[in-house]
Design a protein around this motif. Structure first.
Motif, PDB file in Angstrom:
ATOM      1  N   CYS A  17      99.619  82.866  56.177  1.00 30.05           N
ATOM      2  CA  CYS A  17     100.110  82.612  57.498  1.00 30.05           C
ATOM      3  C   CYS A  17     101.628  82.993  56.576  1.00 30.05           C
ATOM      4  O   CYS A  17     101.751  82.798  55.498  1.00 30.05           O
ATOM      5  CB  CYS A  17     100.498  81.949  57.751  1.00 30.05           C
ATOM      6  SG  CYS A  17      98.841  81.405  58.992  1.00 30.05           S
ATOM      7  N   GLN A  18     102.975  84.198  57.675  1.00 31.13           N
ATOM      8  CA  GLN A  18     104.337  84.426  56.448  1.00 31.13           C
ATOM      9  C   GLN A  18     104.406  83.508  56.565  1.00 31.13           C
ATOM     10  O   GLN A  18     105.111  82.839  57.589  1.00 31.13           O
ATOM     11  CB  GLN A  18     104.921  85.499  57.931  1.00 31.13           C
ATOM     12  CG  GLN A  18     105.771  86.225  56.815  1.00 31.13           C
ATOM     13  CD  GLN A  18     106.223  86.852  58.051  1.00 31.13           C
ATOM     14  OE1 GLN A  18     105.795  87.546  58.832  1.00 31.13           O
ATOM     15  NE2 GLN A  18     107.350  88.480  56.964  1.00 31.13           N
ATOM     16  N   CYS A  20     104.178  80.477  54.852  1.00 33.40           N
ATOM     17  CA  CYS A  20     103.035  79.355  54.703  1.00 33.40           C
ATOM     18  C   CYS A  20     102.584  79.267  53.844  1.00 33.40           C
ATOM     19  O   CYS A  20     101.996  80.596  52.932  1.00 33.40           O
ATOM     20  CB  CYS A  20     102.126  79.178  56.513  1.00 33.40           C
ATOM     21  SG  CYS A  20     103.595  78.889  57.454  1.00 33.40           S
ATOM     22  N   SER A 112      97.552  86.948  58.604  1.00 31.27           N
ATOM     23  CA  SER A 112      98.145  86.603  59.795  1.00 31.27           C
ATOM     24  C   SER A 112      99.998  86.960  59.829  1.00 31.27           C
ATOM     25  O   SER A 112     100.491  86.331  58.483  1.00 31.27           O
ATOM     26  CB  SER A 112      97.641  85.074  60.979  1.00 31.27           C
ATOM     27  OG  SER A 112      99.193  85.550  62.144  1.00 31.27           O
ATOM     28  N   SER A 115     103.992  82.481  61.197  1.00 29.67           N
ATOM     29  CA  SER A 115     104.051  81.836  60.773  1.00 29.67           C
ATOM     30  C   SER A 115     102.438  80.715  60.960  1.00 29.67           C
ATOM     31  O   SER A 115     102.543  80.169  59.802  1.00 29.67           O
ATOM     32  CB  SER A 115     105.193  81.397  61.005  1.00 29.67           C
ATOM     33  OG  SER A 115     105.430  80.327  62.319  1.00 29.67           O
ATOM     34  N   VAL A 116     102.316  81.090  61.915  1.00 28.37           N
ATOM     35  CA  VAL A 116     101.205  80.391  62.596  1.00 28.37           C
ATOM     36  C   VAL A 116     100.518  80.936  63.312  1.00 28.37           C
ATOM     37  O   VAL A 116     100.330  81.620  64.026  1.00 28.37           O
ATOM     38  CB  VAL A 116     101.243  79.017  63.257  1.00 28.37           C
ATOM     39  CG1 VAL A 116     100.788  78.504  64.029  1.00 28.37           C
ATOM     40  CG2 VAL A 116     102.604  78.144  62.979  1.00 28.37           C
ATOM     41  N   LEU A 117      98.806  80.845  63.064  1.00 24.85           N
ATOM     42  CA  LEU A 117      97.909  81.276  63.848  1.00 24.85           C
ATOM     43  C   LEU A 117      97.878  81.165  65.258  1.00 24.85           C
ATOM     44  O   LEU A 117      97.271  80.248  65.905  1.00 24.85           O
ATOM     45  CB  LEU A 117      96.272  80.512  63.037  1.00 24.85           C
ATOM     46  CG  LEU A 117      95.688  81.181  61.688  1.00 24.85           C
ATOM     47  CD1 LEU A 117      94.843  80.859  61.559  1.00 24.85           C
ATOM     48  CD2 LEU A 117      96.091  82.457  61.759  1.00 24.85           C
ATOM     49  N   VAL A 122      95.018  88.739  63.989  1.00 21.03           N
ATOM     50  CA  VAL A 122      94.579  88.704  62.667  1.00 21.03           C
ATOM     51  C   VAL A 122      94.122  89.893  61.859  1.00 21.03           C
ATOM     52  O   VAL A 122      92.677  90.174  62.704  1.00 21.03           O
ATOM     53  CB  VAL A 122      94.110  87.120  63.096  1.00 21.03           C
ATOM     54  CG1 VAL A 122      93.056  86.736  61.280  1.00 21.03           C
ATOM     55  CG2 VAL A 122      95.066  86.455  63.233  1.00 21.03           C
TER      56      VAL A 122
END
Length: 640
Positions: A17-18, A20, A112, A115-117, A122
């Motif tokens: 994730c971006q 993370c 992704s 920042s979070v799924l 995706v």
């Protein structure tokens, strides 16, 4: 619409994730091939990503044939739509195989942009890692499931769980019914068997007591026999040990006696040397007077010597040949005697070994007979056990017929089970006793093997003692040869001073220099072969002064390798300086030194004949035979 499931299994995925850190997540991948017939027949590939721990984690991808063509052109795929699902499954299986390694070659990446799924599209990448670059074989974009799709997915999961629950409940019900039936049947059979066991108690106890009594008697008898046999073997072993020790002590005493004899011979040789030195001095005094006479007679003799020079050379050569032939005859006679003695000794040793072998074979035959008797007893025991088993089988058949008649309570069955356990323990004890019998048989077989190994060791010791005999005889012959060479060299060195005006004697200056070992008591040169051999010298022999040039020899006899028949024989070669014209004995017997009637006595031949006489080896007498090894040729005794 028909759905064909092609793959369904968990796969370890690397989530990126971006903003993370990378993390690993176990995702269930479900691949289905959907075929639609209305209104047009076409096929779609449906891929679904879910998480077993999170029911709201759902990503879907549906690829039609038209979508696959655009994906094929974008990513440069070389596979058709029909083969694409299988190739995708192969890549997933390679990722599953490599997921447990520290540095996997194939891995799945879930990338992704957020920042979070959380409800964002995706991309699933199949990446191959190599030392140079990360190669992406395939990249698929997945869309997150909306509420309706999530509800549909959860409803399908619930439906599957309910179906599984129904199947399990039916299985439980069937198993309970089967178990209840089996319980009722087993309880009935237990009650019947308990009644039968009560009747058979008395019979079984009587049979077991009779069998145990028989076994105990047989075991006691066999133990007594084994103890008797062991005592006999120990007595035989101690007797053999005592005999071997006595033989070893006798051989040591013989060698010590031989050493004392050699010391006496050594002293005699030193006395003879001193006498020879005194005679040399007297001859020198005579020489000084004779030289004056020679100077006066030189002028008269010159003319005669010129005439006799040719005759002297011929006579000298003929006498050399005669002397060599005589010495060869003597040496060959001695060789024949030595070989006869060796043959007699070897025959005696062979007879002794054969007697020992016969004794050992008789003992092994006795032991084999005992083993056969024990085997017959074991066979009879096994036959009796088979008969007992047959009786038990018959009793079991009777039990089955009586099962319908006998009924007792559960408390009685428990008591009878205890009695059965006691009987089983008794049977186990009997089996243990049988095993102990088998172990005793094995121990007896091991004892037989040990006796055979002892036989082999005695034969090896015999062979080693024979080899020791041969080496000792070779060393003795070589020492005799060295004695002769050293004494000849010393007497040849004194000969030029005696016959200064005459013809020079044969000198050993042509021979290569040999090392001398003054630390060992050897002041004379020794051959290179003797320098590399180890002959340790005892302490009581070091007291002898270094004036004696005769080499001192001590054989290092090891007790384990000695043969009682081995005897060490040495011969000391002596020669007295004398002139052939005076008729003195030069070490050979008188028959080899008789003057012929045809010979012409010449004063000029005395020096050459004297030097040739010193080259003759010592010929031993009958009292002191000189042993020679069977391998050494007769030419080794002749320096010429």
């Amino acid at each position: 619409m028909a759905a064909e499931r092609m793959f369904n299994g968990p796969v370890c995925v690397q989530v990126r994730c971006q903003g993370c850190e990378e993390r690993r997540l176990n995702v269930r991948v479900n691949i289905e091939l959907l075929s639609i017939s209305n209104p047009v027949h076409k096929k779609d590939l449906a891929v679904r990503l879910t998480d077993d721990t999170d029911p709201f984690f759902l990503y879907n991808l549906v690829i039609s044939e038209e979508d696959f063509q655009s994906l094929k052109s974008q990513q440069g795929l070389l596979v058709d739509f029909s083969a694409f699902p299988q190739k995708f499954i192969d890549l997933l299986q390679q990722c599953i195989q490599e997921q447990n390694k520290d540095i996997p070659r194939f891995l799945l990446q879930l990338v992704s942009s957020a920042s979070v799924l959380d409800h964002t599209p995706v991309s699933l990448n199949v990446v191959e890692t190599n030392p140079f670059k990360h190669l992406t074989h395939l990249s698929l974009k997945f869309l997150p499931g909306n509420d309706a799709e999530i509800k549909k997915f959860l409803a399908s999961c619930l439906k599957c769980l309910k179906e599984d629950k129904k199947i399990l409940e039916e299985k439980l019900r069937k198993t309970e019914e089967d178990l209840t039936r089996q319980l009722s049947y087993t309880q009935q059979s237990l009650s019947e068997k308990s009644r039968e066991l009560d009747k058979l108690k008395n019979e079984w106890t009587s049979v077991t007591t009779a069998i145990t009594n028989k076994h105990t008697q047989e075991l006691t008898n066999e133990k007594e026999r084994a103890l008797q046999a062991q005592a006999q073997y120990q007595q035989q072993h101690e007797q053999q040990k005592k005999e071997l020790e006595n033989l070893h002590q006798k051989s040591i005493q013989q060698l010590q006696n031989r050493l004392s004899e050699l010391d006496i011979i050594n002293k005699d040789l030193t006395e003879r040397k001193y006498k020879g030195d005194s005679t040399v001095r007297e001859l020198k005094a005579k020489l000084s007077g004779i030289e004056d006479e020679c100077q006066r007679a030189k002028q008269e003799v010159l003319s005669l010597r010129r005439e006799n020079s040719t005759l002297d050379a011929e006579c000298h050569e003929k006498e050399k040949l005669i002397n060599q032939l005589q010495t060869r005859v003597a040496v060959l006679e001695q060789e024949i005697k030595d070989k006869d003695q060796l043959v007699i000794r070897t025959k005696e040793v062979l007879d002794a070994t054969q007697e020992q072998k016969v004794i050992l074979e008789e003992s092994t035959e006795k032991k084999q007979n005992q083993i056969e008797k024990l085997e017959t007893t074991i066979k009879s025991l096994s036959g009796e056990l088979l008969k007992a088993n047959e009786i038990i089988k018959k009793l079991q058949g009777d039990l089955k017929t009586l099962m319908s008649k006998l009924k007792l309570k559960n408390t009685v069955t428990i008591q009878q089970e205890k009695l059965l356990a006691e009987k089983e323990e008794r049977l186990q004890k009997e089996q243990r006793e049988l095993q102990e019998m088998g172990q005793s048989l094995r121990t007896k077989e091991q004892e037989v093997c040990k006796l055979q190994e002892q036989l082999e060791t005695t034969i090896q010791k015999l062979e080693e003692s024979k080899q020791l005999l041969k080496t000792n005889e070779n060393v003795i012959t070589w020492l005799n040869k060295q004695l002769n060479e050293t004494q000849m060299g010393k007497k040849l060195e004194t000969s030029p001073s005696i016959h200064g005006a005459g013809r020079t004697a044969i000198s050993p200056h042509g021979m290569p220099d040999r090392p001398s070992f003054p630390s060992l008591g050897l002041n004379h040169p020794i051959s290179p072969l003797y320098a590399f051999q180890n002959f340790p010298e005892p302490a009581h022999h070091k007291t002898i002064s270094s004036q004696c040039p005769v080499p001192k020899v001590q054989f290092n006899t090891q007790p384990s390798k000695m043969n009682p028949c081995s005897e060490v024989q040495t011969v000391a070669a002596t020669s007295h300086p004398a002139n052939k014209e005076n008729g003195d004995n030069l070490g050979l017997e008188s028959k080899y030194l008789k003057k012929k009637d045809d010979s012409i006595p010449l004063r000029g031949l005395s020096q050459n004949t004297l030097s040739s006489e010193y080259l003759k080896p010592y010929v031993p007498t009958k009292a002191q035979p000189a042993p020679r090894a069977a391998g050494t040729p007769a030419s080794a005794y002749f320096p010429g």
